[in-house]
Enzyme design. Structure first.
Site, PDB file in Angstrom:
ATOM      1  N   THR A  55      13.668 -15.037  -4.540  1.00 16.89           N
ATOM      2  CA  THR A  55      13.026 -13.843  -4.432  1.00 16.89           C
ATOM      3  C   THR A  55      13.458 -12.586  -4.956  1.00 16.89           C
ATOM      4  O   THR A  55      14.425 -12.384  -5.232  1.00 16.89           O
ATOM      5  CB  THR A  55      12.739 -13.410  -2.767  1.00 16.89           C
ATOM      6  OG1 THR A  55      12.094 -12.115  -2.441  1.00 16.89           O
ATOM      7  CG2 THR A  55      13.874 -13.515  -2.011  1.00 16.89           C
ATOM      8  N   ASP A  56      12.516 -11.430  -5.264  1.00 12.42           N
ATOM      9  CA  ASP A  56      13.126 -10.017  -5.477  1.00 12.42           C
ATOM     10  C   ASP A  56      13.701  -9.352  -4.419  1.00 12.42           C
ATOM     11  O   ASP A  56      14.380  -8.554  -4.885  1.00 12.42           O
ATOM     12  CB  ASP A  56      11.958  -9.319  -6.138  1.00 12.42           C
ATOM     13  CG  ASP A  56      10.620  -9.074  -5.080  1.00 12.42           C
ATOM     14  OD1 ASP A  56      10.727  -9.464  -4.000  1.00 12.42           O
ATOM     15  OD2 ASP A  56       9.705  -8.261  -5.377  1.00 12.42           O
ATOM     16  N   GLU A  57      13.699  -9.935  -3.169  1.00 13.49           N
ATOM     17  CA  GLU A  57      14.328  -9.289  -2.087  1.00 13.49           C
ATOM     18  C   GLU A  57      15.655  -9.125  -2.370  1.00 13.49           C
ATOM     19  O   GLU A  57      16.586  -8.257  -1.666  1.00 13.49           O
ATOM     20  CB  GLU A  57      13.817  -9.526  -0.711  1.00 13.49           C
ATOM     21  CG  GLU A  57      12.268  -9.597  -0.731  1.00 13.49           C
ATOM     22  CD  GLU A  57      11.862  -9.685   0.598  1.00 13.49           C
ATOM     23  OE1 GLU A  57      12.392  -9.550   1.639  1.00 13.49           O
ATOM     24  OE2 GLU A  57      10.231 -10.337   0.644  1.00 13.49           O
ATOM     25  N   TYR A  95      17.332 -12.417   5.828  1.00 11.19           N
ATOM     26  CA  TYR A  95      16.375 -13.398   4.846  1.00 11.19           C
ATOM     27  C   TYR A  95      17.008 -13.291   3.546  1.00 11.19           C
ATOM     28  O   TYR A  95      17.261 -13.979   2.793  1.00 11.19           O
ATOM     29  CB  TYR A  95      14.845 -13.130   5.049  1.00 11.19           C
ATOM     30  CG  TYR A  95      14.213 -13.566   3.921  1.00 11.19           C
ATOM     31  CD1 TYR A  95      14.344 -14.892   3.745  1.00 11.19           C
ATOM     32  CD2 TYR A  95      13.596 -12.787   2.848  1.00 11.19           C
ATOM     33  CE1 TYR A  95      13.435 -15.631   2.621  1.00 11.19           C
ATOM     34  CE2 TYR A  95      12.768 -13.199   1.910  1.00 11.19           C
ATOM     35  CZ  TYR A  95      12.885 -14.856   1.567  1.00 11.19           C
ATOM     36  OH  TYR A  95      12.176 -15.401   0.667  1.00 11.19           O
TER      37      TYR A  95
HETATM   38  P1  NAD Z   1       6.674 -20.959   3.633  1.00  8.78           P
HETATM   39  O1  NAD Z   1       7.517 -20.488   4.749  1.00  8.78           O
HETATM   40  O2  NAD Z   1       5.394 -20.904   3.386  1.00  8.78           O
HETATM   41  O3  NAD Z   1       7.341 -22.656   3.331  1.00  8.78           O
HETATM   42  C1  NAD Z   1       8.637 -23.216   3.410  1.00  8.78           C
HETATM   43  C2  NAD Z   1       8.544 -24.402   3.453  1.00  8.78           C
HETATM   44  O4  NAD Z   1       9.807 -25.105   3.682  1.00  8.78           O
HETATM   45  C3  NAD Z   1       7.585 -25.192   4.737  1.00  8.78           C
HETATM   46  O5  NAD Z   1       6.733 -26.102   4.328  1.00  8.78           O
HETATM   47  C4  NAD Z   1       8.675 -25.685   5.536  1.00  8.78           C
HETATM   48  O6  NAD Z   1       8.346 -26.680   6.473  1.00  8.78           O
HETATM   49  C5  NAD Z   1       9.623 -25.952   4.660  1.00  8.78           C
HETATM   50  N1  NAD Z   1      11.024 -26.120   5.176  1.00  8.78           N
HETATM   51  C6  NAD Z   1      11.713 -25.159   6.031  1.00  8.78           C
HETATM   52  N2  NAD Z   1      12.988 -25.502   6.537  1.00  8.78           N
HETATM   53  C7  NAD Z   1      12.978 -26.723   5.831  1.00  8.78           C
HETATM   54  C8  NAD Z   1      14.183 -27.586   5.938  1.00  8.78           C
HETATM   55  N3  NAD Z   1      15.327 -27.369   6.541  1.00  8.78           N
HETATM   56  N4  NAD Z   1      14.162 -28.714   5.228  1.00  8.78           N
HETATM   57  C9  NAD Z   1      12.927 -29.162   4.736  1.00  8.78           C
HETATM   58  N5  NAD Z   1      11.871 -28.153   4.506  1.00  8.78           N
HETATM   59  C10 NAD Z   1      11.888 -27.139   5.041  1.00  8.78           C
HETATM   60  O7  NAD Z   1       7.500 -20.215   2.263  1.00  8.78           O
HETATM   61  P2  NAD Z   1       6.789 -19.693   1.183  1.00  8.78           P
HETATM   62  O8  NAD Z   1       6.345 -18.471   1.168  1.00  8.78           O
HETATM   63  O9  NAD Z   1       6.215 -20.891   0.547  1.00  8.78           O
HETATM   64  O10 NAD Z   1       8.099 -19.424  -0.020  1.00  8.78           O
HETATM   65  C11 NAD Z   1       8.768 -20.674  -0.557  1.00  8.78           C
HETATM   66  C12 NAD Z   1       9.936 -20.250  -1.574  1.00  8.78           C
HETATM   67  O11 NAD Z   1       9.602 -19.246  -2.056  1.00  8.78           O
HETATM   68  C13 NAD Z   1      11.114 -19.791  -0.650  1.00  8.78           C
HETATM   69  O12 NAD Z   1      12.161 -20.050  -1.169  1.00  8.78           O
HETATM   70  C14 NAD Z   1      10.905 -18.162  -0.621  1.00  8.78           C
HETATM   71  O13 NAD Z   1      12.155 -17.708  -0.285  1.00  8.78           O
HETATM   72  C15 NAD Z   1      10.404 -17.943  -2.218  1.00  8.78           C
HETATM   73  N6  NAD Z   1       9.840 -16.812  -2.196  1.00  8.78           N
HETATM   74  C16 NAD Z   1       8.505 -16.547  -1.393  1.00  8.78           C
HETATM   75  C17 NAD Z   1       7.789 -15.343  -1.489  1.00  8.78           C
HETATM   76  C18 NAD Z   1       6.656 -15.093  -0.599  1.00  8.78           C
HETATM   77  O14 NAD Z   1       5.919 -14.009  -1.095  1.00  8.78           O
HETATM   78  N7  NAD Z   1       6.223 -15.965   0.097  1.00  8.78           N
HETATM   79  C19 NAD Z   1       8.247 -14.612  -2.781  1.00  8.78           C
HETATM   80  C20 NAD Z   1       9.192 -14.848  -3.525  1.00  8.78           C
HETATM   81  C21 NAD Z   1       9.863 -16.034  -3.284  1.00  8.78           C
HETATM   82  P1  TYD Z   2       5.574  -9.346   4.660  1.00 12.14           P
HETATM   83  O1  TYD Z   2       4.350 -10.017   4.394  1.00 12.14           O
HETATM   84  O2  TYD Z   2       6.394  -9.747   5.825  1.00 12.14           O
HETATM   85  O3  TYD Z   2       6.482  -9.470   3.350  1.00 12.14           O
HETATM   86  P2  TYD Z   2       7.946  -8.918   3.039  1.00 12.14           P
HETATM   87  O4  TYD Z   2       8.575  -8.305   4.202  1.00 12.14           O
HETATM   88  O5  TYD Z   2       8.839 -10.159   2.689  1.00 12.14           O
HETATM   89  O6  TYD Z   2       7.725  -7.990   1.935  1.00 12.14           O
HETATM   90  O7  TYD Z   2       5.433  -7.618   4.775  1.00 12.14           O
HETATM   91  C1  TYD Z   2       4.944  -7.105   3.404  1.00 12.14           C
HETATM   92  C2  TYD Z   2       4.957  -5.534   4.066  1.00 12.14           C
HETATM   93  O8  TYD Z   2       3.885  -5.391   4.886  1.00 12.14           O
HETATM   94  C3  TYD Z   2       6.242  -5.122   4.652  1.00 12.14           C
HETATM   95  O9  TYD Z   2       6.422  -3.821   3.896  1.00 12.14           O
HETATM   96  C4  TYD Z   2       6.233  -4.928   6.046  1.00 12.14           C
HETATM   97  C5  TYD Z   2       4.794  -4.617   5.976  1.00 12.14           C
HETATM   98  N1  TYD Z   2       4.075  -5.416   7.398  1.00 12.14           N
HETATM   99  C6  TYD Z   2       3.399  -4.557   8.236  1.00 12.14           C
HETATM  100  O10 TYD Z   2       3.408  -3.274   8.301  1.00 12.14           O
HETATM  101  N2  TYD Z   2       3.149  -5.225   9.424  1.00 12.14           N
HETATM  102  C7  TYD Z   2       3.185  -6.570   9.777  1.00 12.14           C
HETATM  103  O11 TYD Z   2       2.548  -6.813  10.732  1.00 12.14           O
HETATM  104  C8  TYD Z   2       3.773  -7.195   8.575  1.00 12.14           C
HETATM  105  C9  TYD Z   2       3.766  -8.854   8.991  1.00 12.14           C
HETATM  106  C10 TYD Z   2       4.109  -6.747   7.381  1.00 12.14           C
END
Ligand code: NAD
Ligand code: TYD
Length: 350
Positions: free
Chosen positions: A133-135, A158
Site C-alpha cells: 500500500t502507499d500508506e 496497519y
Molecule cells: P480485504 O480485507 O478485503 O481482504 C483480505 C483477504 O485476506 C480476505 O479475504 C481475508 O479472509 C484474507 N485473510 C486475512 N487474514 C488471513 C490469513 N491469516 N490467512 C489467509 N487469509 C487471510 O483486503 P483488500 O482491500 O482486498 O486488500 C488486499 C491487499 O491489498 C492487502 O494486502 C492490502 O494491504 C493491499 N492494499 C489494499 C488497498 C485498498 O484500498 N483496499 C490499497 C492498497 C493495497
Molecule cells: P478508508 O476507506 O478507511 O481508507 P484508508 O484509511 O486506508 O485511507 O478511509 C478513507 C478516508 O476516509 C480516510 O481519510 C478516513 C476517512 N473515513 C471517514 O471519514 N469516515 C469513515 O467512516 C471511514 C471508514 C473513513
C-alpha cells in the site's frame, strides 16, 4: 510454461477476488490456487462466477499456520505467489494492532520461508509478488507525490505492519536471492469492497438513510483507483515487471474526503430518485481517527512509462459502476452487514 502453478493469497477478499477472476479467466493454462482464511473480510460469494472453473482451486487456510503452509507448498510446488492476504482496515488496526502483526508480518514471513525452502536451489522462473500500500510512505503535506524512492514513514499499526512485511520481502531478495516484486497502491474502490471502508460504508448508509460519519473536518485527501484497474496493473507487473523492483500504482485521482462524499451523495440521490441534497443532509462530522494521515498521492509514472499502464475509467465512471453494483447486489450487502458487522459498527461509531 513459466508460471504454471500460482498461489494467490487473500483471493476471497476485495482486491484478491478481482485479481483471481482476471487470472482464472485470462490464463486457462495456469493453475490458480486461492488460499484464504475467510475472515470477516473474505467471502466466497465474491467468486461464485468462477468457482467451478477447471484451472481454479480454493483452499481454506491461514497463512500464519506454518506447518499447514509448508505442507501446501510441498504438495503443489507453487512456482509463484501473489500475496494479498492481510488485515487491511486502519480503524481495526488501532483497536487490535497485534492481529495485524500476526497476519501481515508473521504470515508474510511464513510464506517467504515456505517459498524459499521449496526453491532455494534454483529460483529460475519463480516469483514472489507482494501487494502493498502507499500508506507505508506516511503522510504528505499539501504538495508532492509518493515515488518509489520516498522513505517509509508509516503512522498507523496497519501501515507499520505492511511496511515491515515489505522490508522482509526486500531483505529476502537481498539475502537469499529470492525473486520478488512489490507494488504499493493507493486507495481502491469498486465492487465487493467490505462496507467498513469509506465508499461502501457510505453507500450502505445512504441506502439506509443513516448518518455519514466524516472523520475530523473531512479535509483529508486520498488518491482513488478503481479496483479492476489495480487488478490489470497486477497482471502487467506479474508478467512484465522487473524483479527486485517496486512499482507505485495510483489513479492520478486525488479527492478530499468531503468533496468525494458530496459527489457520492449527488450520484446516489439521482440513482435512488431522491430529491437532490437529501443524502448530503446525512453528513455528520465525528471524532477524528487517531494518527490520521493528511494526504496520500501517488506518482505512478514509473509503471506508466515502463509497462504502459494507466487507469481505464474516470472516477465518475468508476463510482457509477460501483454504486450500480451495490444497488444490484443488495443480498450480498445484507449478508456481509449482518452478524459481526453490527457489533463492529456499534463499537466504532457509537
Ligand atoms: P480485504 O480485507 O478485503 O481482504 C483480505 C483477504 O485476506 C480476505 O479475504 C481475508 O479472509 C484474507 N485473510 C486475512 N487474514 C488471513 C490469513 N491469516 N490467512 C489467509 N487469509 C487471510 O483486503 P483488500 O482491500 O482486498 O486488500 C488486499 C491487499 O491489498 C492487502 O494486502 C492490502 O494491504 C493491499 N492494499 C489494499 C488497498 C485498498 O484500498 N483496499 C490499497 C492498497 C493495497
Ligand atoms: P478508508 O476507506 O478507511 O481508507 P484508508 O484509511 O486506508 O485511507 O478511509 C478513507 C478516508 O476516509 C480516510 O481519510 C478516513 C476517512 N473515513 C471517514 O471519514 N469516515 C469513515 O467512516 C471511514 C471508514 C473513513
Amino acid at each position: 510454461m513459466k508460471y504454471k502453478s500460482i498461489l494467490i493469497t487473500g483471493g476471497a477478499g476485495f482486491i484478491g477476488s478481482h485479481v483471481t477472476r482476471l487470472f482464472v479467466n485470462k490464463y486457462p493454462q495456469y493453475q490458480i490456487f486461492n488460499l484464504d482464511a475467510l475472515t470477516y473480510a473474505g467471502n466466497l460469494e465474491n467468486l461464485s462466477d468462477i468457482e467451478s472453473a477447471e484451472n481454479y482451486t480454493f483452499i481454506k487456510g491461514d497463512i500464519t499456520d506454518e506447518s499447514f503452509v509448508n505442507a501446501l507448498f510441498e504438495k503443489h510446488k507453487f512456482s509463484s505467489v501473489i500475496h494479498l492476504a492481510a488485515e487491511s482496515h486502519v480503524d481495526r488496526s488501532i483497536e487490535d494492532p497485534l492481529s495485524f502483526v500476526k497476519t501481515n508480518v508473521i504470515g508474510t514471513m511464513i510464506l517467504l520461508n515456505a517459498f524459499k525452502s521449496l526453491w532455494k536451489d534454483d529460483f529460475t522462473d519463480k516469483l514472489f509478488y507482494h501487494i502493498s500500500t502507499d500508506e507505508v510512505y506516511g503522510s504528505l503535506g499539501a504538495d508532492g507525490l509518493f515515488t518509489e524512492t520516498t522513505s517509509y514513514d508509516p503512522n498507523s499499526p496497519y501501515s507499520a505492519s505492511k511496511a515491515s512485511s515489505d522490508h522482509f520481502v526486500r531483505a529476502y531478495g537481498e539475502t537469499y536471492n529470492l525473486p520478488y516484486v512489490i507494488t504499493n497502491c493507493s486507495n481502491n474502490y469498486g465492487q465487493n469492497q467490505f462496507p467498513e471502508k469509506l465508499i461502501p460504508l457510505f453507500i450502505n448508509n445512504i441506502i439506509n438513510e443513516k448518518p455519514l460519519p466524516v472523520y475530523g473536518d473531512g479535509n483529508y485527501t486520498r488518491d482513488w483507483l478503481y479496483v479492476v484497474d489495480h487488478a490489470i496493473a497486477i497482471d502487467l507487473v506479474f508478467h512484465k515487471g522487473k524483479h527486485e523492483e517496486t512499482y507505485n500504482i495510483g489513479g492520478f485521482n486525488e479527492w478530499k474526503n468531503i468533496d468525494l462524499v458530496k459527489l457520492l451523495c449527488k450520484q446516489m440521490d439521482s440513482k435512488l430518485n431522491r430529491v437532490q441534497g437529501s443524502s448530503e443532509k446525512l453528513i455528520t462530522y465525528v471524532k477524528d481517527r487517531p494518527g490520521h494521515d493528511l494526504r496520500y498521492a501517488i506518482d505512478a509514472s514509473k509503471i506508466n512509462k515502463e509497462l504502459g499502464w494507466e487507469p481505464s475509467v474516470t472516477f465518475e465512471e468508476g463510482l457509477k459502476i460501483t454504486i450500480d453494483w451495490y444497488l444490484d447486489n443488495s443480498t450480498w450487502l445484507k449478508n456481509v452487514t449482518s452478524g459481526e458487522y453490527q457489533s463492529y459498527y456499534n463499537k466504532q461509531y457509537s
